[in-house]
Design a protein around this motif. Structure first.
Motif, PDB file in Angstrom:
ATOM      1  N   LEU A 199       0.871  -1.173   0.000  1.00  0.00           N
ATOM      2  CA  LEU A 199       0.000   0.000   0.000  1.00  0.00           C
ATOM      3  C   LEU A 199       0.912   1.228   0.000  1.00  0.00           C
ATOM      4  CD1 LEU A 199      -2.893   1.233   0.479  1.00  0.00           C
ATOM      5  CD2 LEU A 199      -2.389   1.066   2.919  1.00  0.00           C
ATOM      6  N   ASN A 200       0.761   2.102  -0.981  1.00  0.00           N
ATOM      7  CA  ASN A 200       1.670   3.248  -1.014  1.00  0.00           C
ATOM      8  C   ASN A 200       0.973   4.611  -1.018  1.00  0.00           C
ATOM      9  OD1 ASN A 200       0.789   3.397  -3.623  1.00  0.00           O
ATOM     10  ND2 ASN A 200       2.769   3.102  -4.591  1.00  0.00           N
ATOM     11  N   GLY A 201      -0.349   4.602  -0.945  1.00  0.00           N
ATOM     12  CA  GLY A 201      -0.999   5.901  -0.873  1.00  0.00           C
ATOM     13  C   GLY A 201      -2.503   5.813  -0.834  1.00  0.00           C
ATOM     14  N   VAL A 202      -3.116   6.961  -0.699  1.00  0.00           N
ATOM     15  CA  VAL A 202      -4.560   7.061  -0.622  1.00  0.00           C
ATOM     16  C   VAL A 202      -4.988   8.364  -1.285  1.00  0.00           C
ATOM     17  CG1 VAL A 202      -4.422   8.097   1.694  1.00  0.00           C
ATOM     18  CG2 VAL A 202      -6.515   6.920   0.987  1.00  0.00           C
ATOM     19  N   ARG A 203      -6.180   8.347  -1.873  1.00  0.00           N
ATOM     20  CA  ARG A 203      -6.649   9.509  -2.629  1.00  0.00           C
ATOM     21  C   ARG A 203      -8.148   9.657  -2.409  1.00  0.00           C
ATOM     22  NH1 ARG A 203      -5.394   7.578  -7.774  1.00  0.00           N
ATOM     23  NH2 ARG A 203      -7.575   7.283  -8.267  1.00  0.00           N
ATOM     24  N   THR A 204      -8.620  10.869  -2.287  1.00  0.00           N
ATOM     25  CA  THR A 204     -10.060  11.126  -2.195  1.00  0.00           C
ATOM     26  C   THR A 204     -10.324  12.573  -2.565  1.00  0.00           C
ATOM     27  OG1 THR A 204     -11.964  11.246  -0.704  1.00  0.00           O
ATOM     28  CG2 THR A 204      -9.815  11.610   0.301  1.00  0.00           C
ATOM     29  N   ASP A 205     -11.492  12.834  -3.153  1.00  0.00           N
ATOM     30  CA  ASP A 205     -11.785  14.234  -3.489  1.00  0.00           C
ATOM     31  C   ASP A 205     -12.297  14.997  -2.260  1.00  0.00           C
ATOM     32  OD1 ASP A 205     -14.388  13.368  -3.215  1.00  0.00           O
ATOM     33  OD2 ASP A 205     -15.028  13.912  -5.234  1.00  0.00           O
ATOM     34  N   LEU A 206     -12.451  14.283  -1.158  1.00  0.00           N
ATOM     35  CA  LEU A 206     -12.908  14.925   0.076  1.00  0.00           C
ATOM     36  C   LEU A 206     -11.798  15.750   0.732  1.00  0.00           C
ATOM     37  CD1 LEU A 206     -14.997  15.232   2.434  1.00  0.00           C
ATOM     38  CD2 LEU A 206     -14.061  13.113   3.360  1.00  0.00           C
TER      39      LEU A 206
END
Ligand SMILES: [Cu+2]
Length: 162
Positions: free
Chosen positions: A70-77
């Motif tokens: 797991l190398n990251g996370v993304r959200t438009d929030l």
């Protein structure tokens, strides 16, 4: 004769192209591992103010037979979502820091839960309102991604189970 050969070749070629198109249908390249990742139980808490970061929790299960990272996370929030690690030192002072890349062994589960690892949602783009949801995309080092929809629970919620 060329015309005879052309008519003979055509069905075979179009069949081969159709098979190729079918094989390439998911558009994404073949991932080494993350296609076997299952993300469950995503949830978050309502926030009091957009000026305070929010947090989200979930469980990531590697159902494959190769390790995934797991190398990251993304959200438009949130403009700056980050996976954080919480820890408490000998003096009882707790702090948190970016978790960096996290390897999940085959068959293993990584739990992000209150008091431990969490997705910190910094620079919220809108308030986190109880009853609403938002999408969260986890990215893996093989280029794969898993997107889940996280419900926003009450400010005092301890988990999706109530
Ligand atoms: Cu944090």
């Amino acid at each position: 004769m060329t015309t005879e050969r052309d008519t003979h070749m055509k069905p075979t070629l179009s069949l081969a192209l159709a098979a190729l198109a079918l094989f390439a249908a998911p558009l994404a390249p073949a991932f080494a591992g993350s296609e076997d990742v299952v993300v469950e139980g995503a949830w978050s808490r309502a926030s009091i103010s957009v000026n305070r970061p929010g947090a989200a929790y979930l469980t990531i299960r590697n159902g494959g037979d190769a390790p995934v990272t797991l190398n990251g996370v993304r959200t438009d929030l949130a403009m700056m979502p980050e996976i954080h690690l919480s820890s408490t030192n000998a003096a009882g002072v707790s702090s948190m820091s970016p978790a960096g890349e996290i390897e999940i062994a085959p068959g293993a589960e990584l739990s992000l839960a209150p008091g431990g690892m969490h997705v910190m949602l910094m620079e919220l783009q809108r308030p986190m309102i109880e009853g609403e949801t938002f999408d969260l995309t986890l990215t893996f080092s093989d280029g794969g991604e898993v997107t889940v929809t996280a419900p926003i629970l009450g400010v005092a919620a301890r988990g999706p189970g109530g």
